[in-house]
Design an enzyme around this catalytic site. Structure first.
Site, PDB file in Angstrom:
ATOM      1  N   PRO A 143      33.993  51.625  40.707  1.00  0.00           N
ATOM      2  CA  PRO A 143      34.236  53.010  40.784  1.00  0.00           C
ATOM      3  C   PRO A 143      34.258  53.730  42.362  1.00  0.00           C
ATOM      4  O   PRO A 143      34.369  52.964  42.932  1.00  0.00           O
ATOM      5  CB  PRO A 143      32.749  53.106  40.079  1.00  0.00           C
ATOM      6  CG  PRO A 143      31.858  51.970  40.114  1.00  0.00           C
ATOM      7  CD  PRO A 143      32.753  51.022  39.955  1.00  0.00           C
ATOM      8  N   ASN A 144      35.251  54.787  41.824  1.00  0.00           N
ATOM      9  CA  ASN A 144      34.955  55.520  43.375  1.00  0.00           C
ATOM     10  C   ASN A 144      36.352  54.355  43.932  1.00  0.00           C
ATOM     11  O   ASN A 144      36.792  55.196  45.532  1.00  0.00           O
ATOM     12  CB  ASN A 144      34.376  56.152  44.079  1.00  0.00           C
ATOM     13  CG  ASN A 144      33.100  56.401  43.025  1.00  0.00           C
ATOM     14  OD1 ASN A 144      33.700  57.817  42.334  1.00  0.00           O
ATOM     15  ND2 ASN A 144      32.160  56.445  43.416  1.00  0.00           N
ATOM     16  N   ARG A 181      37.646  58.995  50.380  1.00  0.00           N
ATOM     17  CA  ARG A 181      37.079  59.583  50.117  1.00  0.00           C
ATOM     18  C   ARG A 181      36.310  58.513  51.578  1.00  0.00           C
ATOM     19  O   ARG A 181      36.707  57.919  51.856  1.00  0.00           O
ATOM     20  CB  ARG A 181      36.596  58.029  48.811  1.00  0.00           C
ATOM     21  CG  ARG A 181      35.097  57.773  48.546  1.00  0.00           C
ATOM     22  CD  ARG A 181      35.043  56.848  47.949  1.00  0.00           C
ATOM     23  NE  ARG A 181      33.223  56.548  47.975  1.00  0.00           N
ATOM     24  CZ  ARG A 181      32.621  55.244  47.470  1.00  0.00           C
ATOM     25  NH1 ARG A 181      34.339  54.147  47.437  1.00  0.00           N
ATOM     26  NH2 ARG A 181      32.038  55.172  47.581  1.00  0.00           N
ATOM     27  N   TYR A 190      34.824  54.186  54.938  1.00  0.00           N
ATOM     28  CA  TYR A 190      35.888  53.571  54.650  1.00  0.00           C
ATOM     29  C   TYR A 190      37.670  53.145  54.993  1.00  0.00           C
ATOM     30  O   TYR A 190      37.599  52.934  54.026  1.00  0.00           O
ATOM     31  CB  TYR A 190      35.695  53.568  52.991  1.00  0.00           C
ATOM     32  CG  TYR A 190      34.427  53.235  51.856  1.00  0.00           C
ATOM     33  CD1 TYR A 190      34.273  52.494  51.990  1.00  0.00           C
ATOM     34  CD2 TYR A 190      33.996  54.589  51.797  1.00  0.00           C
ATOM     35  CE1 TYR A 190      32.609  52.573  51.529  1.00  0.00           C
ATOM     36  CE2 TYR A 190      32.554  54.391  51.325  1.00  0.00           C
ATOM     37  CZ  TYR A 190      31.964  53.616  50.941  1.00  0.00           C
ATOM     38  OH  TYR A 190      30.804  53.761  50.618  1.00  0.00           O
ATOM     39  N   ASN A 238      35.641  43.717  44.021  1.00  0.00           N
ATOM     40  CA  ASN A 238      34.410  45.075  44.577  1.00  0.00           C
ATOM     41  C   ASN A 238      34.146  45.736  43.786  1.00  0.00           C
ATOM     42  O   ASN A 238      34.570  46.900  43.440  1.00  0.00           O
ATOM     43  CB  ASN A 238      35.043  45.165  45.711  1.00  0.00           C
ATOM     44  CG  ASN A 238      34.745  46.661  46.474  1.00  0.00           C
ATOM     45  OD1 ASN A 238      33.184  47.280  46.150  1.00  0.00           O
ATOM     46  ND2 ASN A 238      35.165  47.041  47.328  1.00  0.00           N
ATOM     47  N   ALA A 282      29.838  50.710  44.042  1.00  0.00           N
ATOM     48  CA  ALA A 282      28.184  51.297  43.875  1.00  0.00           C
ATOM     49  C   ALA A 282      27.164  50.508  42.925  1.00  0.00           C
ATOM     50  O   ALA A 282      26.391  50.597  42.769  1.00  0.00           O
ATOM     51  CB  ALA A 282      27.448  52.529  43.371  1.00  0.00           C
ATOM     52  N   HIS A 340      25.132  47.450  43.344  1.00  0.00           N
ATOM     53  CA  HIS A 340      23.698  47.607  43.643  1.00  0.00           C
ATOM     54  C   HIS A 340      22.379  47.183  42.721  1.00  0.00           C
ATOM     55  O   HIS A 340      21.185  47.276  42.768  1.00  0.00           O
ATOM     56  CB  HIS A 340      23.041  48.853  44.645  1.00  0.00           C
ATOM     57  CG  HIS A 340      24.418  48.804  45.621  1.00  0.00           C
ATOM     58  ND1 HIS A 340      24.242  47.338  46.720  1.00  0.00           N
ATOM     59  CD2 HIS A 340      25.707  49.706  46.246  1.00  0.00           C
ATOM     60  CE1 HIS A 340      25.598  47.946  47.651  1.00  0.00           C
ATOM     61  NE2 HIS A 340      25.727  49.102  47.010  1.00  0.00           N
ATOM     62  N   ASP A 346      25.444  39.775  34.836  1.00  0.00           N
ATOM     63  CA  ASP A 346      25.669  38.456  34.001  1.00  0.00           C
ATOM     64  C   ASP A 346      27.092  38.727  33.357  1.00  0.00           C
ATOM     65  O   ASP A 346      27.426  37.619  32.994  1.00  0.00           O
ATOM     66  CB  ASP A 346      25.010  39.393  32.358  1.00  0.00           C
ATOM     67  CG  ASP A 346      23.496  39.093  32.312  1.00  0.00           C
ATOM     68  OD1 ASP A 346      23.153  38.677  33.485  1.00  0.00           O
ATOM     69  OD2 ASP A 346      22.697  39.969  31.590  1.00  0.00           O
ATOM     70  N   GLU A 396      32.486  38.348  46.061  1.00  0.00           N
ATOM     71  CA  GLU A 396      32.559  39.897  46.220  1.00  0.00           C
ATOM     72  C   GLU A 396      32.829  40.195  47.524  1.00  0.00           C
ATOM     73  O   GLU A 396      32.209  39.124  48.451  1.00  0.00           O
ATOM     74  CB  GLU A 396      30.980  39.738  46.275  1.00  0.00           C
ATOM     75  CG  GLU A 396      31.092  41.034  46.531  1.00  0.00           C
ATOM     76  CD  GLU A 396      28.854  41.558  46.472  1.00  0.00           C
ATOM     77  OE1 GLU A 396      28.246  40.899  44.589  1.00  0.00           O
ATOM     78  OE2 GLU A 396      28.207  42.236  46.588  1.00  0.00           O
ATOM     79  N   HIS A 451      33.185  44.242  50.287  1.00  0.00           N
ATOM     80  CA  HIS A 451      32.315  44.727  50.277  1.00  0.00           C
ATOM     81  C   HIS A 451      33.783  45.623  51.471  1.00  0.00           C
ATOM     82  O   HIS A 451      33.554  44.786  52.649  1.00  0.00           O
ATOM     83  CB  HIS A 451      31.452  45.434  50.921  1.00  0.00           C
ATOM     84  CG  HIS A 451      30.850  44.862  49.366  1.00  0.00           C
ATOM     85  ND1 HIS A 451      30.677  46.080  48.143  1.00  0.00           N
ATOM     86  CD2 HIS A 451      30.142  43.584  49.372  1.00  0.00           C
ATOM     87  CE1 HIS A 451      29.620  44.966  47.488  1.00  0.00           C
ATOM     88  NE2 HIS A 451      29.832  43.751  48.333  1.00  0.00           N
ATOM     89  N   LEU A 452      34.197  46.743  51.941  1.00  0.00           N
ATOM     90  CA  LEU A 452      34.653  46.838  53.268  1.00  0.00           C
ATOM     91  C   LEU A 452      33.802  47.024  54.291  1.00  0.00           C
ATOM     92  O   LEU A 452      34.017  46.877  55.338  1.00  0.00           O
ATOM     93  CB  LEU A 452      35.488  48.711  52.487  1.00  0.00           C
ATOM     94  CG  LEU A 452      36.849  48.571  51.622  1.00  0.00           C
ATOM     95  CD1 LEU A 452      36.580  49.456  50.645  1.00  0.00           C
ATOM     96  CD2 LEU A 452      38.130  48.551  52.743  1.00  0.00           C
ATOM     97  N   SER A 453      33.033  48.038  53.852  1.00  0.00           N
ATOM     98  CA  SER A 453      31.210  48.186  54.765  1.00  0.00           C
ATOM     99  C   SER A 453      30.321  47.502  54.572  1.00  0.00           C
ATOM    100  O   SER A 453      30.397  46.692  53.591  1.00  0.00           O
ATOM    101  CB  SER A 453      31.195  49.948  54.013  1.00  0.00           C
ATOM    102  OG  SER A 453      30.236  49.464  53.138  1.00  0.00           O
ATOM    103  N   ARG A 491      23.835  49.376  56.073  1.00  0.00           N
ATOM    104  CA  ARG A 491      23.583  50.574  55.542  1.00  0.00           C
ATOM    105  C   ARG A 491      22.550  51.118  55.308  1.00  0.00           C
ATOM    106  O   ARG A 491      21.155  50.460  54.771  1.00  0.00           O
ATOM    107  CB  ARG A 491      24.943  50.609  54.365  1.00  0.00           C
ATOM    108  CG  ARG A 491      26.602  50.176  55.242  1.00  0.00           C
ATOM    109  CD  ARG A 491      27.330  51.050  54.386  1.00  0.00           C
ATOM    110  NE  ARG A 491      27.249  52.349  53.943  1.00  0.00           N
ATOM    111  CZ  ARG A 491      28.008  53.189  53.203  1.00  0.00           C
ATOM    112  NH1 ARG A 491      29.141  51.609  52.268  1.00  0.00           N
ATOM    113  NH2 ARG A 491      27.912  53.785  52.752  1.00  0.00           N
ATOM    114  N   ARG A 512      21.460  49.619  49.173  1.00  0.00           N
ATOM    115  CA  ARG A 512      23.006  49.566  49.486  1.00  0.00           C
ATOM    116  C   ARG A 512      23.180  47.846  49.653  1.00  0.00           C
ATOM    117  O   ARG A 512      23.714  47.296  49.908  1.00  0.00           O
ATOM    118  CB  ARG A 512      24.061  49.869  50.027  1.00  0.00           C
ATOM    119  CG  ARG A 512      24.535  50.812  50.199  1.00  0.00           C
ATOM    120  CD  ARG A 512      25.724  51.311  51.060  1.00  0.00           C
ATOM    121  NE  ARG A 512      25.408  53.514  50.416  1.00  0.00           N
ATOM    122  CZ  ARG A 512      26.432  54.018  49.563  1.00  0.00           C
ATOM    123  NH1 ARG A 512      27.016  53.014  48.835  1.00  0.00           N
ATOM    124  NH2 ARG A 512      26.505  55.054  49.520  1.00  0.00           N
TER     125      ARG A 512
END
Ligand code: DQA
Length: 147
Positions: free
Chosen positions: A10-11, A18, A23, A74, A77, A80, A87, A98, A100-102, A107, A111
């Site tokens: 999402p997002n 954004r 990001y 990725n 959110a 978390h 699962d 996995e 992540h950009l950040s 953070r 997160r």
């Protein structure tokens, strides 16, 4: 040829507009072009899926085993708290990396933990768009070691 699915949650469709301070300015399409370029160097084939819906991400993971050798994921959110997604990663019969950009470890408190990571082969976090490149390299390297 190794086939890798790059899956975004999402997002992430809003990258570029954004929270650019967090990001960056690259759009998801810009990142996909970079990843496709690196994939060509590695002799891998990449496909891209983004969804804002947990169920679609779960369905995509279920289908991945038949069509892909690995997934670079990725989860946004969902990282978390989304146990159903965790699962699905655990059930997926392909390795999942996995990304992540950040740097999620640096953070907000919520997160800092990933419920997805324990079901993954590993996690890469904090390198901006390069996290996806590193994730692709990790996935391809993992596959060549496990073959
Ligand atoms: C993110 C980190 C998540 O905490 C956040 O909700 C995102 C993006 C990242 O790539 O840094 O949507 O996954």
């Amino acid at each position: 040829m190794v086939k890798v699915l790059v899956l975004n949650g999402p997002n992430l469709n809003l990258l570029g507009v954004r929270e650019p301070g967090v990001y960056g300015n690259d759009t998801l399409e810009d990142i996909e072009v970079m990843v496709a370029g690196r994939a060509a160097d590695l002799g891998a084939r990449v496909s891209f899926v983004q969804s804002n819906h947990e169920g679609v991400l779960i369905d995509t993971l279920h289908a991945a085993a038949g069509s892909f050798d690995a997934v670079v994921f990725n989860p946004g959110a969902y990282t978390h708290y989304a146990y159903a997604l965790r699962d699905a990663v655990a059930a997926a019969q392909v390795p999942v990396v996995e990304v992540h950009l950040s740097n999620i470890a640096g953070r907000e408190e919520f997160r800092r933990s990933s419920v997805i990571a324990p079901a993954c082969v590993g996690q890469i976090s904090g390198f901006g768009p390069r996290s996806y490149i590193l994730g692709l390299e990790a996935a391809v390297g993992h596959l060549s070691e496990s073959r």
